[in-house]
Design a protein around this motif. Structure first.
Motif, PDB file in Angstrom:
ATOM      1  N   GLU A  37       0.842  -1.196   0.000  1.00  0.00           N
ATOM      2  CA  GLU A  37       0.000   0.000   0.000  1.00  0.00           C
ATOM      3  C   GLU A  37       0.877   1.245   0.000  1.00  0.00           C
ATOM      4  O   GLU A  37       1.858   1.315   0.727  1.00  0.00           O
ATOM      5  CB  GLU A  37      -0.891   0.020   1.245  1.00  0.00           C
ATOM      6  CG  GLU A  37      -2.009  -0.963   1.194  1.00  0.00           C
ATOM      7  CD  GLU A  37      -3.031  -0.700   2.282  1.00  0.00           C
ATOM      8  OE1 GLU A  37      -3.419   0.466   2.459  1.00  0.00           O
ATOM      9  OE2 GLU A  37      -3.422  -1.668   2.937  1.00  0.00           O
ATOM     10  N   THR A  63      -0.517   9.140   6.065  1.00  0.00           N
ATOM     11  CA  THR A  63      -1.141   7.893   6.496  1.00  0.00           C
ATOM     12  C   THR A  63      -0.616   6.739   5.649  1.00  0.00           C
ATOM     13  O   THR A  63      -0.155   6.926   4.524  1.00  0.00           O
ATOM     14  CB  THR A  63      -2.683   7.946   6.387  1.00  0.00           C
ATOM     15  OG1 THR A  63      -3.039   8.245   5.036  1.00  0.00           O
ATOM     16  CG2 THR A  63      -3.271   8.981   7.315  1.00  0.00           C
ATOM     17  N   GLY A  66      -4.410   3.470   6.152  1.00  0.00           N
ATOM     18  CA  GLY A  66      -5.464   4.099   6.942  1.00  0.00           C
ATOM     19  C   GLY A  66      -5.035   4.568   8.320  1.00  0.00           C
ATOM     20  O   GLY A  66      -5.792   5.212   9.030  1.00  0.00           O
TER      21      GLY A  66
END
Length: 138
Positions: A37, A63, A66
């Protein structure tokens, strides 16, 4: 096993070891799945138009998956005046909850590019915003 096959096998084992050593396995407790990610950087300027001598609040909220990134390796804001001239990069302090921020004023009118350079979790992100600085008589 022939010498050629042994040499080829040894070369393949060495290559596998070398490639596995290149991965960033110690990314501060982040597992391999999460490494896929990207880090997200929300750059904000408040306000995005000021007058010479006024202060703008610049904030990068970082971030990953999340969750706030509290341990970025490096966060800097770059300021570049459109058309050349001023270009400076300033290190930014962590304010908590994944937020890295600073206040800045400008003594020359013009349009400035504000670029946040964030390095965290083996990744780099560079979002950009524009800031307009007006003369005090506008």
């Amino acid at each position: 096993m022939s010498r050629k096959k042994m040499a080829l096998f040894a070369a393949m084992v060495l290559m596998a070891v070398a490639l596995s050593a290149c991965s960033d396995g110690d990314a501060k407790g982040v597992d391999d799945e999460m490494m896929l990610e990207p880090i997200l950087v929300d750059l904000t300027l408040s306000p995005d138009t000021i007058q010479v001598g006024e202060t703008v609040a610049i904030q990068a909220k970082v971030t990953h998956g999340g969750a706030p990134v509290e341990d970025a390796d490096k966060v800097e804001f770059e300021f570049a005046m459109q058309g050349g001239g001023l270009q400076v990069t300033v290190p930014v302090q962590h304010a908590g909850d994944g937020v890295y921020q600073m206040d800045k004023s400008f003594d020359r009118p013009g349009t400035y590019r504000v670029i946040s350079h964030v390095t965290a979790r083996g990744q780099h992100s560079m979002p950009l915003k524009e800031l307009t600085v007006l003369t005090s008589d506008q």
